[in-house]
Design a protein around this motif. Structure first.
Motif, PDB file in Angstrom:
ATOM      1  N   GLY A   1       0.765  -1.237   0.257  1.00  0.00           N
ATOM      2  CA  GLY A   1       0.190  -0.083   0.148  1.00  0.00           C
ATOM      3  C   GLY A   1       0.812   1.393  -0.018  1.00  0.00           C
ATOM      4  N   ASP A   2       2.255   1.149   0.310  1.00  0.00           N
ATOM      5  CA  ASP A   2       3.022   2.404   0.171  1.00  0.00           C
ATOM      6  C   ASP A   2       2.982   2.915  -1.268  1.00  0.00           C
ATOM      7  OD1 ASP A   2       3.531   2.142   2.762  1.00  0.00           O
ATOM      8  OD2 ASP A   2       5.638   1.566   2.749  1.00  0.00           O
ATOM      9  N   SER A   3       3.130   4.036  -1.464  1.00  0.00           N
ATOM     10  CA  SER A   3       3.231   4.810  -2.654  1.00  0.00           C
ATOM     11  C   SER A   3       4.097   5.909  -3.014  1.00  0.00           C
ATOM     12  CB  SER A   3       2.064   5.207  -3.101  1.00  0.00           C
ATOM     13  OG  SER A   3       1.391   6.368  -2.198  1.00  0.00           O
ATOM     14  N   VAL A   4       4.804   6.176  -3.929  1.00  0.00           N
ATOM     15  CA  VAL A   4       5.368   7.319  -4.198  1.00  0.00           C
ATOM     16  C   VAL A   4       5.205   7.939  -5.528  1.00  0.00           C
ATOM     17  CG1 VAL A   4       7.871   7.974  -4.810  1.00  0.00           C
ATOM     18  CG2 VAL A   4       7.699   6.228  -3.160  1.00  0.00           C
ATOM     19  N   ILE A   5       5.012   9.204  -5.700  1.00  0.00           N
ATOM     20  CA  ILE A   5       4.910   9.814  -6.897  1.00  0.00           C
ATOM     21  C   ILE A   5       5.896  10.370  -7.597  1.00  0.00           C
ATOM     22  CG2 ILE A   5       3.448  11.798  -7.999  1.00  0.00           C
ATOM     23  CD1 ILE A   5       1.172  11.103  -6.193  1.00  0.00           C
ATOM     24  N   ILE A   6       6.169  10.152  -8.743  1.00  0.00           N
ATOM     25  CA  ILE A   6       7.491  11.096  -9.397  1.00  0.00           C
ATOM     26  C   ILE A   6       7.105  11.714 -10.394  1.00  0.00           C
ATOM     27  CG2 ILE A   6       9.584  10.376 -10.386  1.00  0.00           C
ATOM     28  CD1 ILE A   6       9.391   7.503  -9.132  1.00  0.00           C
TER      29      ILE A   6
ATOM     30  N   PRO B   1       6.435  16.355 -19.345  1.00  0.00           N
ATOM     31  CA  PRO B   1       7.069  15.279 -18.714  1.00  0.00           C
ATOM     32  C   PRO B   1       6.371  14.349 -18.218  1.00  0.00           C
ATOM     33  CG  PRO B   1       8.047  17.379 -18.110  1.00  0.00           C
ATOM     34  CD  PRO B   1       6.896  17.789 -18.557  1.00  0.00           C
ATOM     35  N   ALA B   2       6.958  13.005 -17.839  1.00  0.00           N
ATOM     36  CA  ALA B   2       6.320  12.005 -17.537  1.00  0.00           C
ATOM     37  C   ALA B   2       5.754  12.206 -15.974  1.00  0.00           C
ATOM     38  CB  ALA B   2       7.079  10.725 -17.668  1.00  0.00           C
ATOM     39  N   THR B   3       4.810  11.639 -15.619  1.00  0.00           N
ATOM     40  CA  THR B   3       4.502  11.591 -14.281  1.00  0.00           C
ATOM     41  C   THR B   3       3.832  10.139 -13.902  1.00  0.00           C
ATOM     42  OG1 THR B   3       3.923  14.083 -14.069  1.00  0.00           O
ATOM     43  CG2 THR B   3       3.058  12.461 -12.010  1.00  0.00           C
ATOM     44  N   ILE B   4       4.590   9.731 -12.817  1.00  0.00           N
ATOM     45  CA  ILE B   4       3.929   7.960 -12.533  1.00  0.00           C
ATOM     46  C   ILE B   4       3.664   7.933 -11.117  1.00  0.00           C
ATOM     47  CG2 ILE B   4       4.916   6.923 -14.539  1.00  0.00           C
ATOM     48  CD1 ILE B   4       7.119   6.116 -12.413  1.00  0.00           C
ATOM     49  N   LEU B   5       2.559   7.257 -10.839  1.00  0.00           N
ATOM     50  CA  LEU B   5       2.310   6.874  -9.405  1.00  0.00           C
ATOM     51  C   LEU B   5       2.558   5.402  -9.124  1.00  0.00           C
ATOM     52  CD1 LEU B   5       0.977   7.100  -6.699  1.00  0.00           C
ATOM     53  CD2 LEU B   5      -1.252   6.875  -7.736  1.00  0.00           C
TER      54      LEU B   5
END
Length: 317
Positions: free
Chosen positions: A260-265, A302-306
């Motif tokens: 369930g941990d997440s990082v947005i870049i 630019p790209a954004t990912i979750l």
């Protein structure tokens, strides 16, 4: 007898309203000058007698009254002026008596109790009428701008306040909590209030051309965006605004993630087709591989990912 409020009385009432303090009439003064008051007086023209207020109250029909006692030995006077004073010696109300003859009768001394009525509407007018020529709000009172606001000044004229956060540093200097505060603005074109979350303000100040999706907002909560331009190890919940304008670099995901941990870049500056951003799983796989390279822009931004950790690997949500 007619009573009017003085200019000083209006100032005193305005100050009392502003400071939430009462005004107490403590003395009634009498004078012998045969004249009609204007309200500009600060004292009686010819004061000959001053008495303490013994009792006061309000009648059923809304009149305030103040009682004083004239002693048998007071006089003889023909009284025309009467004034009400507060504890500071300020003349609040002034009135005219039509030649009241206060005699001194040695063979039959008599004291005289006098009651003075003041219409309560005098006070109500001061409260309701917002006009410096009548309400007498002291010009010495000021509006001081701080915490990101500019403008203000004393109350001798209309004043304006403005809010302008030109950069993230200014917002922080104004003691704005970027994770909790909400700025409410009035949209004149739509005639409605709009709420701007400080987190969105931070994103706009950092120069991002887009925002995370509603789903990403829900997962990532209210964390601030972190502007990074060199090797960095992310923590669960981070929002990383990556700058590859100088060179390619590697972002390591959390070493011991939980399901369930997440990082947005999001790449906010630089050309990822020239300077790749490499995402390393840091012991876990990313979409089945040890690393994931962001090397392609999406549309005009630019790209954004979750990335969400499933319990076994990092997956793009």
């Amino acid at each position: 007898m007619s009573m009017i409020i003085t200019n000083a009385g209006r100032n005193a009432v305005a100050a009392a309203l502003a400071n939430n303090t009462p005004i107490t009439v403590t003395e009634i003064a009498f004078g012998t000058a045969d004249r009609f008051p204007t309200g500009g007086e600060s004292a009686l023209t010819s004061e000959v007698l001053r008495k303490a207020v013994l009792t006061h109250g309000v009648t059923e029909d809304g009149k305030s009254f103040f009682d004083a006692r004239l002693e048998a030995e007071d006089g003889p006077f023909v009284l025309y002026e009467i004034g009400l004073f507060d504890a500071a010696g300020t003349l609040l109300f002034i009135g005219r008596i039509e030649g009241f003859n206060k005699l001194v009768m040695l063979d039959q001394p008599v004291t005289l109790d006098m009651r003075v009525y003041v219409l309560t509407s005098q006070f109500q007018n001061v409260v309701v009428q917002i006009d410096t020529s009548f309400a007498f709000v002291p010009a010495a009172r000021t509006i001081t701008a701080s915490g990101g606001l500019s403008g203000g000044g004393d109350l001798s004229q209309d004043r304006e306040l403005s809010l302008d956060f030109g950069s993230l540093d200014l917002a922080v200097a104004g003691a704005v909590d970027l994770t909790e505060d909400t700025l409410v603005l009035y949209d004149a074109s739509e005639q409605a209030f709009r709420a701007l979350n400080m987190d969105v303000l931070a994103q706009a100040t950092l120069g991002t051309a887009h925002f995370a999706t509603a789903a990403a907002e829900e997962i990532a909560g209210k964390a601030r965006w972190l502007l990074k331009s060199a090797a960095y190890t992310a923590s669960p919940g981070d929002r990383v605004a990556a700058d590859v304008s100088g060179s390619a670099w590697q972002l390591d995901l959390p070493a011991a993630p939980e399901a369930g941990d997440s990082v947005i870049i999001s790449v906010v500056d630089g050309d990822v087709t020239t300077n790749n951003l490499t995402i390393d799983g840091n012991g876990a796989t990313v979409m089945g591989d040890a690393t994931l390279a962001i090397d392609t822009a999406i549309g005009s931004v630019p790209a954004t990912i979750l990335l969400v950790f499933t319990g076994s690997e990092w997956r793009i949500a």
